[in-house]
Design a protein around this motif. Structure first.
Motif, PDB file in Angstrom:
ATOM      1  N   VAL A 176       0.856  -1.189   0.000  1.00  0.00           N
ATOM      2  CA  VAL A 176       0.000   0.000   0.000  1.00  0.00           C
ATOM      3  C   VAL A 176       0.888   1.233   0.000  1.00  0.00           C
ATOM      4  CG1 VAL A 176      -1.756   1.311   1.238  1.00  0.00           C
ATOM      5  CG2 VAL A 176      -1.842  -1.194   1.251  1.00  0.00           C
ATOM      6  N   LEU A 177       0.650   2.129  -0.955  1.00  0.00           N
ATOM      7  CA  LEU A 177       1.288   3.444  -0.960  1.00  0.00           C
ATOM      8  C   LEU A 177       0.262   4.431  -0.437  1.00  0.00           C
ATOM      9  CD1 LEU A 177       3.033   3.344  -4.468  1.00  0.00           C
ATOM     10  CD2 LEU A 177       3.921   2.588  -2.263  1.00  0.00           C
ATOM     11  N   LEU A 178       0.569   5.097   0.668  1.00  0.00           N
ATOM     12  CA  LEU A 178      -0.457   5.836   1.402  1.00  0.00           C
ATOM     13  C   LEU A 178      -0.068   7.283   1.605  1.00  0.00           C
ATOM     14  CD1 LEU A 178      -3.103   5.706   3.076  1.00  0.00           C
ATOM     15  CD2 LEU A 178      -1.692   5.049   5.040  1.00  0.00           C
ATOM     16  N   ASP A 179      -0.930   8.177   1.126  1.00  0.00           N
ATOM     17  CA  ASP A 179      -0.767   9.604   1.398  1.00  0.00           C
ATOM     18  C   ASP A 179      -1.353   9.908   2.774  1.00  0.00           C
ATOM     19  OD1 ASP A 179      -0.141  12.305   0.860  1.00  0.00           O
ATOM     20  OD2 ASP A 179      -2.217  12.692   0.274  1.00  0.00           O
ATOM     21  N   LEU A 180      -0.756  10.859   3.486  1.00  0.00           N
ATOM     22  CA  LEU A 180      -1.237  11.153   4.834  1.00  0.00           C
ATOM     23  C   LEU A 180      -2.375  12.158   4.847  1.00  0.00           C
ATOM     24  CD1 LEU A 180       1.906  11.316   7.163  1.00  0.00           C
ATOM     25  CD2 LEU A 180       0.217   9.499   6.924  1.00  0.00           C
ATOM     26  N   MET A 181      -2.230  13.242   4.088  1.00  0.00           N
ATOM     27  CA  MET A 181      -3.205  14.329   4.169  1.00  0.00           C
ATOM     28  C   MET A 181      -4.330  14.101   3.169  1.00  0.00           C
ATOM     29  SD  MET A 181      -0.751  17.658   4.782  1.00  0.00           S
ATOM     30  CE  MET A 181      -2.179  18.712   5.074  1.00  0.00           C
ATOM     31  N   MET A 182      -5.446  13.589   3.708  1.00  0.00           N
ATOM     32  CA  MET A 182      -6.632  13.358   2.897  1.00  0.00           C
ATOM     33  C   MET A 182      -7.853  13.805   3.695  1.00  0.00           C
ATOM     34  SD  MET A 182      -5.972   9.590   1.148  1.00  0.00           S
ATOM     35  CE  MET A 182      -5.843   8.762   2.732  1.00  0.00           C
ATOM     36  N   PRO A 183      -8.905  14.267   3.020  1.00  0.00           N
ATOM     37  CA  PRO A 183     -10.112  14.682   3.744  1.00  0.00           C
ATOM     38  C   PRO A 183     -10.839  13.477   4.328  1.00  0.00           C
ATOM     39  CG  PRO A 183     -10.476  14.750   1.367  1.00  0.00           C
ATOM     40  CD  PRO A 183      -9.019  14.469   1.563  1.00  0.00           C
ATOM     41  N   ASP A 184     -11.748  13.740   5.253  1.00  0.00           N
ATOM     42  CA  ASP A 184     -12.567  12.705   5.906  1.00  0.00           C
ATOM     43  C   ASP A 184     -11.689  11.784   6.744  1.00  0.00           C
ATOM     44  OD1 ASP A 184     -14.837  13.796   4.700  1.00  0.00           O
ATOM     45  OD2 ASP A 184     -14.563  12.578   2.910  1.00  0.00           O
ATOM     46  N   MET A 185     -11.131  10.736   6.153  1.00  0.00           N
ATOM     47  CA  MET A 185     -10.274   9.804   6.883  1.00  0.00           C
ATOM     48  C   MET A 185      -8.836  10.000   6.408  1.00  0.00           C
ATOM     49  SD  MET A 185     -10.317   5.622   6.929  1.00  0.00           S
ATOM     50  CE  MET A 185     -12.098   5.563   7.177  1.00  0.00           C
ATOM     51  N   ASP A 186      -7.974  10.508   7.300  1.00  0.00           N
ATOM     52  CA  ASP A 186      -6.599  10.760   6.878  1.00  0.00           C
ATOM     53  C   ASP A 186      -5.783   9.472   6.849  1.00  0.00           C
ATOM     54  OD1 ASP A 186      -5.915  10.159   9.492  1.00  0.00           O
ATOM     55  OD2 ASP A 186      -5.376  12.203  10.046  1.00  0.00           O
ATOM     56  N   GLY A 187      -4.545   9.598   6.350  1.00  0.00           N
ATOM     57  CA  GLY A 187      -3.702   8.427   6.176  1.00  0.00           C
ATOM     58  C   GLY A 187      -3.363   7.724   7.478  1.00  0.00           C
ATOM     59  N   ARG A 188      -3.232   8.467   8.564  1.00  0.00           N
ATOM     60  CA  ARG A 188      -2.900   7.847   9.848  1.00  0.00           C
ATOM     61  C   ARG A 188      -4.007   6.898  10.309  1.00  0.00           C
ATOM     62  NH1 ARG A 188      -0.968  12.952   9.848  1.00  0.00           N
ATOM     63  NH2 ARG A 188       1.246  13.256  10.383  1.00  0.00           N
ATOM     64  N   GLU A 189      -5.255   7.293  10.100  1.00  0.00           N
ATOM     65  CA  GLU A 189      -6.370   6.443  10.487  1.00  0.00           C
ATOM     66  C   GLU A 189      -6.451   5.215   9.579  1.00  0.00           C
ATOM     67  OE1 GLU A 189      -9.742   4.902  12.367  1.00  0.00           O
ATOM     68  OE2 GLU A 189      -8.172   6.289  12.988  1.00  0.00           O
ATOM     69  N   VAL A 190      -6.176   5.395   8.294  1.00  0.00           N
ATOM     70  CA  VAL A 190      -6.155   4.252   7.371  1.00  0.00           C
ATOM     71  C   VAL A 190      -5.070   3.269   7.804  1.00  0.00           C
ATOM     72  CG1 VAL A 190      -5.791   3.513   4.987  1.00  0.00           C
ATOM     73  CG2 VAL A 190      -7.027   5.636   5.459  1.00  0.00           C
ATOM     74  N   LEU A 191      -3.897   3.807   8.147  1.00  0.00           N
ATOM     75  CA  LEU A 191      -2.785   2.964   8.600  1.00  0.00           C
ATOM     76  C   LEU A 191      -3.173   2.199   9.859  1.00  0.00           C
ATOM     77  CD1 LEU A 191       0.202   2.074   8.533  1.00  0.00           C
ATOM     78  CD2 LEU A 191       0.751   4.174   9.795  1.00  0.00           C
ATOM     79  N   ARG A 192      -3.810   2.887  10.800  1.00  0.00           N
ATOM     80  CA  ARG A 192      -4.197   2.236  12.051  1.00  0.00           C
ATOM     81  C   ARG A 192      -5.154   1.085  11.787  1.00  0.00           C
ATOM     82  NH1 ARG A 192      -8.068   1.691  15.492  1.00  0.00           N
ATOM     83  NH2 ARG A 192      -9.531   2.886  14.222  1.00  0.00           N
ATOM     84  N   ARG A 193      -6.124   1.301  10.900  1.00  0.00           N
ATOM     85  CA  ARG A 193      -7.112   0.258  10.618  1.00  0.00           C
ATOM     86  C   ARG A 193      -6.498  -0.926   9.878  1.00  0.00           C
ATOM     87  NH1 ARG A 193     -13.004   2.981   9.341  1.00  0.00           N
ATOM     88  NH2 ARG A 193     -12.906   4.659  10.900  1.00  0.00           N
ATOM     89  N   ILE A 194      -5.565  -0.659   8.983  1.00  0.00           N
ATOM     90  CA  ILE A 194      -4.912  -1.760   8.266  1.00  0.00           C
ATOM     91  C   ILE A 194      -4.137  -2.631   9.244  1.00  0.00           C
ATOM     92  CG2 ILE A 194      -3.053  -2.308   6.639  1.00  0.00           C
ATOM     93  CD1 ILE A 194      -3.952   0.075   4.957  1.00  0.00           C
ATOM     94  N   LYS A 195      -3.376  -2.001  10.129  1.00  0.00           N
ATOM     95  CA  LYS A 195      -2.537  -2.759  11.047  1.00  0.00           C
ATOM     96  C   LYS A 195      -3.350  -3.396  12.178  1.00  0.00           C
ATOM     97  CE  LYS A 195       1.137  -2.084   8.737  1.00  0.00           C
ATOM     98  NZ  LYS A 195       1.765  -3.217   8.014  1.00  0.00           N
ATOM     99  N   ALA A 196      -4.565  -2.927  12.398  1.00  0.00           N
ATOM    100  CA  ALA A 196      -5.414  -3.525  13.432  1.00  0.00           C
ATOM    101  C   ALA A 196      -6.182  -4.735  12.921  1.00  0.00           C
ATOM    102  CB  ALA A 196      -6.406  -2.485  13.971  1.00  0.00           C
ATOM    103  N   ASN A 197      -6.215  -4.893  11.600  1.00  0.00           N
ATOM    104  CA  ASN A 197      -6.951  -6.006  11.006  1.00  0.00           C
ATOM    105  C   ASN A 197      -6.033  -7.223  10.895  1.00  0.00           C
ATOM    106  OD1 ASN A 197      -8.095  -7.808   8.931  1.00  0.00           O
ATOM    107  ND2 ASN A 197      -9.590  -6.187   8.629  1.00  0.00           N
ATOM    108  N   PRO A 198      -6.378  -8.356  11.499  1.00  0.00           N
ATOM    109  CA  PRO A 198      -5.498  -9.536  11.459  1.00  0.00           C
ATOM    110  C   PRO A 198      -5.181 -10.008  10.041  1.00  0.00           C
ATOM    111  CG  PRO A 198      -7.257  -9.825  13.079  1.00  0.00           C
ATOM    112  CD  PRO A 198      -7.598  -8.596  12.298  1.00  0.00           C
ATOM    113  N   GLU A 199      -6.098  -9.794   9.105  1.00  0.00           N
ATOM    114  CA  GLU A 199      -5.884 -10.273   7.743  1.00  0.00           C
ATOM    115  C   GLU A 199      -5.025  -9.317   6.919  1.00  0.00           C
ATOM    116  OE1 GLU A 199      -9.617 -11.129   5.933  1.00  0.00           O
ATOM    117  OE2 GLU A 199     -10.174 -12.654   7.406  1.00  0.00           O
ATOM    118  N   TRP A 200      -4.904  -8.067   7.365  1.00  0.00           N
ATOM    119  CA  TRP A 200      -4.182  -7.060   6.583  1.00  0.00           C
ATOM    120  C   TRP A 200      -2.854  -6.644   7.190  1.00  0.00           C
ATOM    121  CZ3 TRP A 200      -8.952  -3.256   6.314  1.00  0.00           C
ATOM    122  CH2 TRP A 200      -9.991  -3.872   5.605  1.00  0.00           C
ATOM    123  N   ARG A 201      -2.656  -6.908   8.483  1.00  0.00           N
ATOM    124  CA  ARG A 201      -1.539  -6.275   9.181  1.00  0.00           C
ATOM    125  C   ARG A 201      -0.174  -6.646   8.597  1.00  0.00           C
ATOM    126  NH1 ARG A 201      -2.871  -9.756  14.043  1.00  0.00           N
ATOM    127  NH2 ARG A 201      -3.922  -7.860  14.768  1.00  0.00           N
TER     128      ARG A 201
END
Length: 484
Positions: A176-201
């Protein structure tokens, strides 16, 4: 970072925009000789330069981020153009080189180096991967997709964090190539959710951002980001990071496949050998390989022997298929009951079942479980006989004997063929007691009665003279469980 946004354009921006202007003039002069793909890349480069020209007079964090996006686009399209036409068009190629030097000056704060021939870009070859590029700006997504598609990667893009998470749920992404500054859900929150998911981490995440805030960088790494690149990024460095990420993902996938294969193999082994051995013995073998070694130890166990009364006579009156159906129905039901009471089935001897409670695993209630198991087995005969009547088969009655004593328990046999079994005088005594059982009767030796903690209805105490044993054996009948 040398960019210093103010109301007066900085020298770096003036030099860069002059280089863009020179390129525009040369491109227009040679327009007839350029193909459509080059025209499109030039158009996007000039579009990014126009946006940068507006941004350099604006102050603020968002403006800095926008400038980095524009610089990244200018650099990206210039490098792709240089790769495509630099060797064929010397003047246009030289102009692209000067433009890239101006981008480096803007980004690194160094004085522009003298113009020179374009250098050969280092090539990073890697296994093609499935890449997800997440950025709210379309031009950034398209640029990354163009870059990586040239290297053979399959690239999908997402314009928001929510869209990125949906893509992760629907496909197996390698990096995943992830930009940080995005509206609504920023990159940090996307990163947190990816790493919190057992199938994606395990999916590598490379953050690409114009921000050089050290706290933010550390926060992303601590949250699980595998790397952090600054805009405008170096494409060779990006390819190297992606190569490393794909290799990590492939190793993880292979390890996961290997783990799943081991689980399937273990389930198969348990299911297969569980038809011949008790679950406890299978577990002992799988978890303790030394459990396969020949030998044993002295154990106090409660032995149960059950047998169908008159089965030999019944089997002579029925066809082979009827005998097997009747026997399998009986043994199947009894096996489930024995296993539910944690008994170890030593073997089936025709219609007889030899079971032991207390080995390989000893419990404090071995004798009580044996009694409860025997009672449950006799109670189950009503259901078995109902099925037999429906199938036109005769009804059955069983006798069950229980005896407690010390036996040698362990692996008996040879290196080529062995079994977990039991040897000792109490085994023979149990078999002799079972010979005296009537249909529907449970006979319990005095040694077992002494080990019982629960209250049971005992009756018909009697002495049995058993062949091969000098002293008589005291037994009692157990009819039902009493109340405390």
């Amino acid at each position: 970072m040398s960019i210093d946004s103010s109301q007066t354009p900085a020298p770096w921006s003036q030099a860069l925009l002059r280089a863009v202007g020179d390129l525009r003039v040369l491109a227009e002069a040679g327009e007839a000789g350029l193909d459509n793909a080059v025209h499109e890349d030039l158009r996007r480069l000039f579009q990014a330069a126009t946006a940068l020209e507006r941004q350099v007079t604006v102050t603020g964090t968002d403006s800095h981020h926008d400038q980095m996006n524009s610089l990244a686009a200018i650099r990206g399209y210039a490098e792709m153009l240089q790769e495509d036409i630099g060797a064929e068009s010397g003047t246009l190629g030289d102009s692209l080189t000067r433009l890239l030097q101006a981008v480096d000056t803007a980004h690194n704060g160094s004085a522009p180096a003298p113009a020179s021939a374009p250098q050969q870009q280092r090539s990073i070859t890697s296994e093609p991967g499935f890449i997800l590029a997440v950025d709210d700006l379309q031009e950034n997504r398209e640029l990354v997709a163009r870059y990586l598609s040239r290297s053979g990667h399959l690239v999908v893009t997402a314009a928001s964090g929510a869209e990125a998470l949906r893509t992760m749920a629907e496909t197996d992404v390698d990096v995943v190539l992830l930009d940080l500054m995005m509206p609504d859900m920023d990159g940090r929150e996307v990163l947190r959710r990816i790493k919190a998911n057992p199938e994606w981490r395990a999916t590598p995440v490379i953050v690409i951002s114009g921000s050089q805030d050290m706290d933010g960088i550390v926060g992303c790494i601590e949250a699980g980001a595998d790397d952090y690149l600054f805009k405008p990024f170096n494409p060779v460095l990006l390819q190297a990071r992606i190569k490393a990420g794909i290799e990590r993902k492939r190793w993880h996938d292979r390890e996961e496949q290997y783990r799943q294969q081991l689980e399937r193999n273990e389930k198969f082994i348990r299911a297969t050998f569980g038809r011949y051995l008790s679950d406890e013995i299978v577990t002992e073998i799988l978890e303790r390989p030394e459990g396969l070694e020949l030998g044993g130890d002295l154990r106090e166990v409660t032995i149960m022997m059950s047998d169908i009364r008159g089965f030999t006579t019944l089997s002579e009156q029925l066809g082979p298929q009827q005998v097997v159906a009747m026997l399998n129905r009986y043994l199947g039901t009894m096996t489930e009951i024995i296993m539910a009471h944690n008994g170890t089935i030593d073997e089936f001897i025709g219609d007889a079942i030899l079971t032991v409670f207390g080995a390989p695993q000893r419990r404090n209630d071995d004798a009580d479980r044996a009694v409860r198991c025997a009672l449950a087995m006799q109670a189950a005969m009503a259901g078995i006989n109902a099925e037999n009547r429906t199938a036109g088969l005769p009804e059955l009655t069983t006798g069950i004997a229980l005896n407690t004593g010390s036996v040698i328990a362990g692996n008996i046999g040879s290196e080529r063929r062995s079994k977990y079994g039991f040897v000792g005088h109490p085994m023979n005594v149990t078999s002799r007691i079972e010979d005296h059982c009537q249909g529907g009767e449970i006979l319990v030796s005095e040694s077992t009665v002494k080990k019982l903690a629960g209250q049971y209805a005992l009756s018909h105490r009697r002495e049995l003279s058993i062949r091969g044993i000098e002293q008589s054996v005291t037994v009692q009948r157990i009819q039902e469980v009493g109340h405390d």
